[in-house]
Scaffold this motif. Structure first.
Motif, PDB file in Angstrom:
ATOM      1  N   UNK A   1       0.936  -1.210  -0.055  1.00  8.97           N
ATOM      2  CA  UNK A   1       0.078  -0.108   0.040  1.00  8.97           C
ATOM      3  C   UNK A   1       0.794   1.226  -0.014  1.00  8.97           C
ATOM      4  N   UNK A   2       0.152   2.421   0.115  1.00  9.72           N
ATOM      5  CA  UNK A   2       1.137   3.574   0.169  1.00  9.72           C
ATOM      6  C   UNK A   2       1.953   3.541   1.327  1.00  9.72           C
ATOM      7  N   UNK A   3       3.522   4.126   0.852  1.00 10.88           N
ATOM      8  CA  UNK A   3       4.424   3.847   1.926  1.00 10.88           C
ATOM      9  C   UNK A   3       4.287   4.363   3.127  1.00 10.88           C
ATOM     10  N   UNK A   4       3.742   5.736   3.134  1.00 15.54           N
ATOM     11  CA  UNK A   4       3.621   6.399   4.573  1.00 15.54           C
ATOM     12  C   UNK A   4       2.570   5.771   5.295  1.00 15.54           C
ATOM     13  N   UNK A   5       1.307   5.130   4.488  1.00 13.18           N
ATOM     14  CA  UNK A   5       0.329   4.700   5.339  1.00 13.18           C
ATOM     15  C   UNK A   5       0.728   3.334   5.784  1.00 13.18           C
ATOM     16  N   UNK A   6       1.640   2.590   4.965  1.00  3.74           N
ATOM     17  CA  UNK A   6       2.077   1.174   5.522  1.00  3.74           C
ATOM     18  C   UNK A   6       3.178   1.334   6.556  1.00  3.74           C
ATOM     19  N   UNK A   7       3.946   2.260   6.487  1.00  2.00           N
ATOM     20  CA  UNK A   7       4.675   2.109   7.623  1.00  2.00           C
ATOM     21  C   UNK A   7       4.221   2.830   9.052  1.00  2.00           C
ATOM     22  N   UNK A   8       3.140   3.689   8.808  1.00  2.00           N
ATOM     23  CA  UNK A   8       2.442   4.121  10.038  1.00  2.00           C
ATOM     24  C   UNK A   8       1.879   2.713  10.768  1.00  2.00           C
ATOM     25  N   UNK A   9       0.943   1.837   9.698  1.00  2.00           N
ATOM     26  CA  UNK A   9       0.149   0.657  10.066  1.00  2.00           C
ATOM     27  C   UNK A   9       1.246  -0.479  10.672  1.00  2.00           C
ATOM     28  N   UNK A  10       2.515  -0.313  10.197  1.00  2.00           N
ATOM     29  CA  UNK A  10       3.439  -1.273  10.600  1.00  2.00           C
ATOM     30  C   UNK A  10       3.896  -0.928  11.873  1.00  2.00           C
ATOM     31  N   UNK A  11       4.007   0.153  12.266  1.00  2.00           N
ATOM     32  CA  UNK A  11       4.493   0.828  13.713  1.00  2.00           C
ATOM     33  C   UNK A  11       3.637   0.391  14.733  1.00  2.00           C
ATOM     34  N   UNK A  12       2.211   0.475  14.247  1.00  2.00           N
ATOM     35  CA  UNK A  12       0.747   0.437  15.171  1.00  2.00           C
ATOM     36  C   UNK A  12       0.846  -0.967  15.485  1.00  2.00           C
ATOM     37  N   UNK A  13       0.930  -1.921  14.265  1.00  2.00           N
ATOM     38  CA  UNK A  13       0.771  -3.134  14.677  1.00  2.00           C
ATOM     39  C   UNK A  13       1.796  -3.809  15.641  1.00  2.00           C
ATOM     40  N   UNK A  14       2.997  -3.298  15.356  1.00  2.00           N
ATOM     41  CA  UNK A  14       4.071  -3.782  16.395  1.00  2.00           C
ATOM     42  C   UNK A  14       3.967  -3.418  17.660  1.00  2.00           C
ATOM     43  N   UNK A  15       3.419  -2.232  17.655  1.00  6.57           N
ATOM     44  CA  UNK A  15       3.136  -1.771  19.124  1.00  6.57           C
ATOM     45  C   UNK A  15       2.258  -2.479  19.985  1.00  6.57           C
ATOM     46  N   UNK A  16       1.126  -2.841  19.125  1.00  6.33           N
ATOM     47  CA  UNK A  16       0.032  -3.821  19.815  1.00  6.33           C
ATOM     48  C   UNK A  16       0.682  -5.000  20.294  1.00  6.33           C
ATOM     49  N   UNK A  17       1.604  -5.869  19.302  1.00  9.34           N
ATOM     50  CA  UNK A  17       1.997  -7.285  19.648  1.00  9.34           C
ATOM     51  C   UNK A  17       2.999  -6.913  20.572  1.00  9.34           C
ATOM     52  N   UNK A  18       3.772  -5.955  20.682  1.00 11.34           N
ATOM     53  CA  UNK A  18       4.798  -5.730  21.687  1.00 11.34           C
ATOM     54  C   UNK A  18       4.349  -5.568  23.180  1.00 11.34           C
ATOM     55  N   UNK A  19       3.160  -4.857  23.140  1.00  9.34           N
ATOM     56  CA  UNK A  19       2.347  -4.337  24.404  1.00  9.34           C
ATOM     57  C   UNK A  19       1.886  -5.705  24.896  1.00  9.34           C
ATOM     58  N   UNK A  20       1.592  -6.742  24.200  1.00  7.86           N
ATOM     59  CA  UNK A  20       0.982  -7.918  24.774  1.00  7.86           C
ATOM     60  C   UNK A  20       2.147  -8.808  25.374  1.00  7.86           C
ATOM     61  N   UNK A  21       3.508  -8.532  25.037  1.00  6.68           N
ATOM     62  CA  UNK A  21       4.642  -9.334  25.523  1.00  6.68           C
ATOM     63  C   UNK A  21       4.965 -10.694  24.826  1.00  6.68           C
ATOM     64  N   UNK A  22       4.473 -10.406  23.368  1.00  7.27           N
ATOM     65  CA  UNK A  22       4.732 -11.574  22.589  1.00  7.27           C
ATOM     66  C   UNK A  22       6.150 -11.396  22.080  1.00  7.27           C
TER      67      UNK A  22
END
Length: 782
Positions: free
Chosen positions: A417-438
């Motif tokens: 997808x669009x690089x800017x939106x894709x990068x933002x989504x990637x960081x948000x998804x990583x934040x969610x998974x990291x927050x769950x201590x996976x």
């Protein structure tokens, strides 16, 4: 683990390789059903089993697993009254024999410690009588033998007689009526002997027509004179089939009586084959046993992808779960990022299945409740979904289930997808998974994620190294160093003008340039650290080599000094002995003199004693007189080692270790307990070697004329007795003694029953008063 993850990470290919290592269909059945376990205790047990089997392979190189079949269907049919075929019975006998050979192989091993294998082997029941019953009835080709019963022997004898008489009759026809025959041979039609008669001579040879040739020119006629003989022959063959059916029925009933034991043996044999199949795969991959934990820690040194050939794969160090829980890998395409993801995921699945992983010793892996992966192009034409939509659908499903017991692998997170939106989504998804201590490992192209690891606790950057000189990736993973863009360097190497490159650089912001410079500096620092580490390793290896050489030289010096001392003592002892002999001569002469009468006898004894005490105490003599050895013994003693019991000055054999520094020693007929300091090591137990065949009976074959079974378990005693009798027969002994003790009498009864049923034992009797009485059975051999 769901099937999709196993498919994505190519777990099935590992199972296919594992299946090839199984020696029997029993093992293959277990390997095909193998799945990763999320139970830590179960995984640790599986790893111990694999490691134990691997130790056996390293020491022995093989394990006897031949001749073992999946006889479960045959056993089941006997329990419902079915009759087995000769080949089915033969498979059961072969499996019993294979189990007994495996049991003996494991029991005979002295090292290493094998608690799991020894326990499994101990639970195998030999069932030698059932095997012998089958072997006595069916030969190795699956044919019921004449000796299976007296009735069958008689029937087959009559069949051969009838066949001979029929052939004699038919041969007389082929000689006297050869002109009437199409060919001078005897053939068979409908299980009856017939002649090939020409059509025009049909009336000349009376009899029954059984068949004719396709052209009709030849008729196959059974002459009237052999009809009765053929009838008798057919009746005998029917009796033969009925008798064979009866024999097989009796064998099937015997097998049914032991169905529970047979089924249990088959289960144990399949388990052992399964263990060794896993160990063989580990050997093939040059793998090692990982330490398992349930805390999400992964540490692997020089880890290799299990499905990539040894010449192609590049080993990498991977660590996650201690200082950081997430890794973000950046770098160019075809650099090896996806291979790294699959390496971690596949090794995790293998470890949780009890398989060893291709990494150096000391590796550690975690047991996860679930492994999630979003890897590869998952575009679905049928569902009209784009690549991005397909990835997001999968990611949404992962986010619904992920927790602290999960391992998550993201490949090109946010791509499509669009690089800017894709990068933002990637960081948000990583934040969610990291927050769950996976535990998370993600790859990406987005430069925005290079700074992600610096702004988040528990997250670290990584990259796959790229060689600017060769314009090729090295596939080496660099932990702690984000990937940098190589577009300008690659363009310059390919010949793009410098002014064009400089113009392009002017369009990049100062921050981006600073980040790229920082990454370049980190890469250079890491390379320097690795070079320093390699130099330190070389220096350490050199120092260790020098230390070994010095220790070897010192030991040589010590040995030489001991030899010189011993030589000097021998010389001194010789001189003292000579002086003693001279003194004895002088004393003898004095005693013969008249002055001797003036001295009392006790005064001569005192003088003699003073002379003995005046001798110097040599080191060698001290060693003989002292209750403890000259040097403190530190060698670990094992059962079977020969030792000297210093307190008794007697040699014996270690039977068992009864305490931390206490052993039980067999000295002649006595068993005594002694401390370690009271024992002097003589020599280790010699490994078992197959004894050579005797060239002259009773002379070259080294076997005693008596066998001591006291203290043995019932089954082990019978196995030893069987082997001993074979050895004694081979040695040509006319008589041997079996020592079984008095006890409950069970062992004595077993020995005597065995003697009654052995064709090479002429007779047996209890021992005489000077032979051990009822505690001994004497066997007279043929």
């Amino acid at each position: 683990m769901n099937q999709r993850i196993l498919h994505v990470l190519e777990y099935k290919k590992i199972i296919e390789q594992l299946n090839e290592q199984a020696a029997s269909s029993l093992g293959k059945e277990k390997t095909a059903a193998l799945k990763p376990s999320s139970d830590l205790d179960e995984v640790i047990q599986l790893q111990k089993e694999t490691d134990e089997a691997g130790q056996v392979l390293r020491l022995k190189g093989h394990v006897p697993l031949g001749g073992i079949f999946d006889i479960k269907p045959s056993i089941k049919r006997t329990t419902i009254g079915g009759t087995l075929s000769p080949l089915e019975c033969l498979d059961i006998a072969s499996t019993i024999y294979g189990g007994r050979q495996l049991k003996r192989f494991i029991d005979d091993m002295e090292e290493p410690e094998m608690p799991i294998l020894r326990e499994l082997a101990a639970s195998l029941v030999p069932l030698k009588e059932l095997e012998q019953e089958i072997r006595n009835c069916i030969d190795e080709h699956g044919t019921v033998m004449d000796g299976a019963s007296e009735k069958l022997r008689t029937i087959r004898s009559s069949i051969r007689t009838y066949e001979s008489r029929v052939r004699d009759k038919m041969d007389s026809f082929t000689k006297s009526k050869s002109k009437m025959l199409s060919d001078s041979i005897v053939t068979i039609r409908n299980e009856r002997y017939v002649l090939p008669v020409k059509q025009e001579y049909r009336g000349s040879i009376g009899g029954i027509v059984h068949d004719q040739s396709s052209s009709g020119a030849t008729l196959f006629i059974e002459p009237q004179s052999v009809v009765d003989l053929n009838n008798n022959l057919q009746e005998a063959r029917v009796k033969e089939r009925n008798e064979i059916e009866k024999i097989l029925k009796e064998l099937s009933e015997s097998i049914a009586e032991e169905h529970a034991v047979l089924s249990y043996n088959v289960q144990i044999l399949g388990q052992i084959d399964f263990m060794f199949a896993r160990a063989k795969l580990g050997q093939q991959m040059k793998a090692s046993m990982p330490a398992m934990n349930d805390e999400g820690r992964i540490k692997m040194k020089q880890a290799r992808h299990p499905l990539i050939g040894g010449d192609e794969v590049v080993p990498n160090d991977i660590e996650i779960g201690e200082d950081y829980t997430s890794i973000v890998i950046t770098g160019p395409n075809t650099g090896g990022k996806t291979v790294t993801l699959k390496l971690v995921g596949l090794c995790t699945l293998m470890a949780q299945s009890g398989l060893q992983v291709p990494a150096l010793d000391g590796c550690e892996l975690a047991v996860f409740k679930e492994v999630y992966a979003d890897i590869g192009d998952e575009q679905s034409i049928e569902q009209s979904l784009s690549t991005f939509s397909s990835h997001m659908t999968n990611i949404v499903d992962i986010l619904d289930k992920v927790d602290h017991q999960s391992l998550v692998l993201f490949d090109e997170l946010g791509a499509g997808t669009d690089p800017q939106e894709g990068a933002a989504l990637a960081m948000s998804i990583l934040d969610e998974v990291v927050q769950r201590d996976a535990r998370v490992i993600a790859t990406t192209h987005y430069p925005e994620l290079k700074a992600y690891g610096y702004n988040r606790d528990g997250v670290i950057n990584a990259s796959v190294e790229f060689d600017i000189q060769t314009l090729k990736p090295t596939y080496r993973l660099l932990i702690g160093v984000p990937g940098r863009s190589n577009a300008f360097e690659i363009s310059r190497r390919l010949g793009l003008k410098e002014d064009v490159i400089e113009s392009a650089k002017s369009h990049i912001g100062v921050d981006s340039q600073s980040v790229e410079n920082m990454i370049a500096s980190l890469e250079e620092s890491k390379r320097e650290a690795e070079r320093d580490y390699e130099e330190a390793e070389e220096m350490l290896a050199s120092a260790e080599k020098l230390k070994r050489e010095l220790e070897e030289k010192w030991n040589q010096f010590e040995n030489q000094r001991e030899k010189l001392y011993e030589k000097a003592e021998q010389k001194a002892e010789k001189a003292i002995q000579q002086a003693r002999e001279e003194a004895e001569t002088i004393v003898g002469e004095i005693r013969n003199m008249k002055t001797q009468s003036q001295m009392k006898e006790h005064e001569w004894i005192e003088a003699r004693k003073m002379f003995d005490e005046a001798q110097p105490e040599l080191a060698k003599k001290k060693a003989k007189e002292a209750p403890a050895p000259k040097k403190k013994e530190t060698k670990e003693l094992k059962p079977g080692d020969e030792v000297k019991l210093l307190t008794l000055n007697q040699q014996g054999t270690i039977v068992d270790q009864t305490g931390k520094n206490e052993y039980q020693v067999q000295v002649g007929v006595m068993k005594v307990k002694a401390k370690r300091k009271e024992l002097e090591f003589v020599k280790a137990k010699e490994p078992y070697k197959e004894k050579p065949m005797a060239t002259v009976k009773g002379k070259s074959f080294h076997v005693k004329t008596e066998l001591d079974l006291r203290g043995e378990r019932y089954e082990d005693a019978l196995n030893r007795l069987e082997k001993y009798v074979d050895d004694a027969l081979l040695a040509g002994y006319p008589q041997v003694s079996i020592i079984h003790g008095k006890g409950t009498g069970a062992l004595r009864t077993a020995v005597q029953n065995y003697a009654k049923n052995h064709r090479s034992i002429a007779s047996h009797r209890a021992g005489g008063m000077n032979e051990g009485g009822s505690g001994v059975t004497v066997l007279e051999l043929r």
